[in-house]
Design an enzyme around this catalytic site. Structure first.
Site, PDB file in Angstrom:
ATOM      1  N   GLU A 196      -2.978 -10.311   3.802  1.00  0.00           N
ATOM      2  CA  GLU A 196      -4.007  -9.959   4.790  1.00  0.00           C
ATOM      3  C   GLU A 196      -4.947 -11.123   5.066  1.00  0.00           C
ATOM      4  O   GLU A 196      -5.303 -11.409   6.216  1.00  0.00           O
ATOM      5  CB  GLU A 196      -4.811  -8.744   4.310  1.00  0.00           C
ATOM      6  CG  GLU A 196      -4.147  -7.403   4.566  1.00  0.00           C
ATOM      7  CD  GLU A 196      -3.126  -7.000   3.512  1.00  0.00           C
ATOM      8  OE1 GLU A 196      -2.764  -7.848   2.672  1.00  0.00           O
ATOM      9  OE2 GLU A 196      -2.687  -5.838   3.533  1.00  0.00           O
TER      10      GLU A 196
ATOM     11  N   GLU B 244       0.845  -1.209   0.000  1.00  0.00           N
ATOM     12  CA  GLU B 244       0.000   0.000   0.000  1.00  0.00           C
ATOM     13  C   GLU B 244       0.880   1.258   0.000  1.00  0.00           C
ATOM     14  O   GLU B 244       0.592   2.230  -0.702  1.00  0.00           O
ATOM     15  CB  GLU B 244      -0.930  -0.010   1.214  1.00  0.00           C
ATOM     16  CG  GLU B 244      -1.955  -1.138   1.120  1.00  0.00           C
ATOM     17  CD  GLU B 244      -2.909  -1.199   2.299  1.00  0.00           C
ATOM     18  OE1 GLU B 244      -2.422  -1.217   3.448  1.00  0.00           O
ATOM     19  OE2 GLU B 244      -4.129  -1.226   2.079  1.00  0.00           O
TER      20      GLU B 244
END
Ligand code: 1HE
Length: 266
Positions: free
Chosen positions: A139, A119
């Site tokens: 994740e 990110e």
């Protein structure tokens, strides 16, 4: 605003002429992003556009660019949903400052660029990978979900189908395949930092106002309807394309003294 005097324990800031080099500096924790590091990124990227910096190279100390969210801090803090929502809003503050700052940010990657690390990298304008670099969104495997803008930026780079696959299966991309799917624009055998510096040195040759438009208007315009986007593009071009700094360059082209746009081996 002097970026050199900011006291940032988890970031190392150096200058080479107009280029600022920001080094993530928590290698013992694989540069995992704890709350303090995010605050320091906000401080740096908030100040950088007003500091005379023409381009920023973002790199990391150690064998891994960034291991994403500090999972140990997250575990220990026992955060509520509201707590973590605020954590995410601070990540967005940092990463939006990067993407919309108007200052080119070039990420020099190595090792793991995973989860929140991806990110962070995807908030840069250019990504350079080396042979050790790999990309993943673990994740799902951690029982988490992205919270630092991946649904916008990683999906924007690779498309939603690839992002969903990465998150469901833990798929890892590296090498030429990572370039082919859009995770990075450059892949080098040697130092990604050297290549990133070369790109930064090229970018700072452009007038700052052109770079400002390139590194803010394109991102803003992507968020608009086609009608508003074409209007905004015209307004930005009205300002940039009549700037004084372009006059000499246009004159050189008219006089046939400017370089032509051709591949170097032609
Ligand atoms: C960490 C973290 C971390 C390492 N948070 N402390 N991200 C992940 O799921 C990736 C988690 N990390 C890893 O898979 C591996 O650490 C690496 C592949 C990146 C590197 O492996 P390696 O063998 O070099 O290091 P290591 O032995 O796993 O870790 C070294 C130390 O770094 C160790 O601490 P120590 O005090 O025991 O020495 C680790 O605990 C620490 N460390 N990674 C905290 N991530 C806004 S939502 C975003 C959601 C996400 O980002 S999810 C993805 C999280």
């Amino acid at each position: 605003m002097a970026i050199d005097t900011l006291e940032l324990s988890n970031l190392d800031i150096t200058r080479e002429d107009e280029i600022a080099v920001v080094t993530l500096n928590r290698p013992a924790k694989r540069n995992a992003l704890d709350a303090e590091t995010i605050e320091q990124l906000i401080a740096f990227f908030g100040a950088a556009p007003r500091s005379g910096v023409g381009a920023i190279v973002l790199r990391a100390n150690g064998e891994h660019f960034c291991a994403g969210l500090d999972l140990v801090e997250h575990f220990n803090e026992e955060r509520t949903a509201a707590d973590f929502m605020h954590v995410c809003l601070r990540w967005h503050e940092a990463f939006n400052k990067m993407e919309y700052s108007g200052v080119p940010v070039i990420a020099a990657l190595n090792g793991a660029v995973v989860g929140g690390g991806l990110e962070l990298a995807s908030s840069a304008h250019i990504r350079v990978a080396d042979a050790s670099t790999y990309f993943a969104l673990p994740e799902g495997q951690r029982g988490l979900f992205t919270g630092g803008g991946a649904t916008i930026r990683v999906a924007g780079l690779v498309g939603k189908a690839r992002m969903i696959d990465m998150m469901l299966t833990g798929r890892i991309y590296r090498g030429q395949e990572a370039v082919d799917v859009g995770l990075c624009q450059y892949l080098v055998d040697d130092s990604s930092f050297d290549k990133a510096m070369e790109l930064a040195r090229a970018a700072v040759q452009n007038p700052p106002l052109s770079n400002f438009a390139i590194c803010s208007a394109i991102s803003h315009i992507q968020n608009m309807s086609a009608l508003d986007a074409s209007y905004a593009e015209a307004v930005v071009a009205g300002i940039v394309n009549t700037q004084q700094a372009s006059r000499g360059r246009l004159e050189a082209f008219a006089n046939k003294t400017a370089a032509r746009v051709k591949p170097v081996d032609d």
